[in-house]
Design an enzyme around this catalytic site. Sequence first.
Site, PDB file in Angstrom:
ATOM      1  CG  LEU A   1     -16.102   6.561   7.509  1.00 32.58           C
ATOM      2  CD1 LEU A   1     -16.650   7.651   6.795  1.00 32.58           C
ATOM      3  CD2 LEU A   1     -16.590   6.143   8.980  1.00 32.58           C
ATOM      4  CG  ASP A   2     -12.065   1.002   2.933  1.00 38.72           C
ATOM      5  OD1 ASP A   2     -12.933  -0.048   2.723  1.00 38.72           O
ATOM      6  OD2 ASP A   2     -11.111   1.402   2.164  1.00 38.72           O
ATOM      7  CB  THR A   3     -14.636  -2.617   6.557  1.00 35.59           C
ATOM      8  OG1 THR A   3     -15.437  -3.241   5.536  1.00 35.59           O
ATOM      9  CG2 THR A   3     -15.445  -1.785   7.646  1.00 35.59           C
ATOM     10  CB  SER A   4     -11.345  -2.674   1.516  1.00 33.10           C
ATOM     11  OG  SER A   4     -10.468  -1.571   1.664  1.00 33.10           O
ATOM     12  CD1 TRP A   5      -9.819  -1.592   7.368  1.00 32.88           C
ATOM     13  CD2 TRP A   5      -8.889  -3.291   8.403  1.00 32.88           C
ATOM     14  NE1 TRP A   5     -10.451  -1.765   8.436  1.00 32.88           N
ATOM     15  CE2 TRP A   5     -10.027  -2.514   9.254  1.00 32.88           C
ATOM     16  CE3 TRP A   5      -8.061  -4.333   8.883  1.00 32.88           C
ATOM     17  CZ2 TRP A   5     -10.246  -3.400  10.236  1.00 32.88           C
ATOM     18  CZ3 TRP A   5      -8.562  -4.963  10.216  1.00 32.88           C
ATOM     19  CH2 TRP A   5      -9.666  -4.301  11.011  1.00 32.88           C
TER      20      TRP A   5
END
Length: 406
Positions: free
Chosen positions: A329-333
């Site tokens: 759910l985290d797109t900070s990558w």
Amino acid sequence: MPLIAKVATSVSKTAAALSRAAGRGDGSVIGGWIGLKIDPDLLAHLASGRAVALVSGTNGKTTTTRLTAAAVGVLGRVATNSFGANMPTGHTSALAREGHTPFAVLEVDEHYLAQVIDATRPKVVALLNLSRDQLDRAKEVAMMAQLWKTTLAGHPEIKVVANADDPMVVWAASASPQTTWFSAGQRWLDDSFVCPESGHPIERAQGEWWCTGCPLRRPRPQWVVEDEGVIDPRGDWHLVKLQLPGKVNIGNAATALAVAGEFGVRPIEALPRLARVASIAGRYAQVDKDGRNIRLLLAKNPASWLEAFDMADQAPTLLSINARDPDGLDTSWLYDVDFSPLRDRPVLITGDRAYDLAVRLQVNQVPFRHVQSFDEALAAVPPGRLEVIANYTAFQDIRAELDRVN
């Protein structure tokens, strides 16, 4: 098998077939899920009597598994989870679907490796690489390496085929007394600058690496990628001809040859079979539609995006990003990926999190156009090649629009 296992196998195959017939999917998960509900030991029962190879790592599992299954197929029928369903439900479904075969080659999610080893008692385990992947729901890289190390220490009978170029993999595999090393290179270095044993920096020079504070260092590999081929343990060089793009896939082929070698398959026997592999569950598939030749590339984390840019032609490129549960759910990558290689081509973006991607591309000064759908993307580019790079569920969405191309 016990009666309950026979019943569970029959129900599993029926459920998978109904799922395919109803167009709800390829049946690679639901069959195993129902089968394991009926008999929790079904995977162990189905694996019994087969010579099993497991393939695990952060990236390249599905491709390497497909190539390994092709190579081991020299010896006889091979059961494999060819659609990439890499948890016990997928393994159970795959083995039930194929019926009795003398061999099985299974892709395994790195988190489930210990559980699947206990259930299947494999002859060989291949360890490809470890890098950051969906950190909102996955283990940190060193934690995963420790899990592998502990697991392998408890199974000294297993032959391990491991990547000598990845310090995390080498540290994990060092717990095994039976290790064959392959060298496929390591382009993504950001998760292996610190030694998992001592915490000291890792230095690199001329293809070698070593810890500055303990004896951990790159082992001498028996299988080595060199130019467009692979050197085997005897020192013989073999040209590797693949339909799959990129140098990374020559590395995947080297791994497949090393695993097959543990079963007694010679490279000269396996290579013609590797050359016939054209795509894997849609990965690398090429489809002609509306005058465009569309090629699909899956990229789900920073390391795999780096490889995708290397494989893609200098042509219009569609990027699609979702952040559903299978994607993380985290797109900070996205900020770990260098998108600058795309500056020399038309770029289109789409997907549930296209705006996150838009901000990231602006930071890298990559011009782009936002499109609402895959059809709009097709209409926005001239006839010819269209490269599509997408993360997991976005890739599946586009694959579905192309009639679930395999």
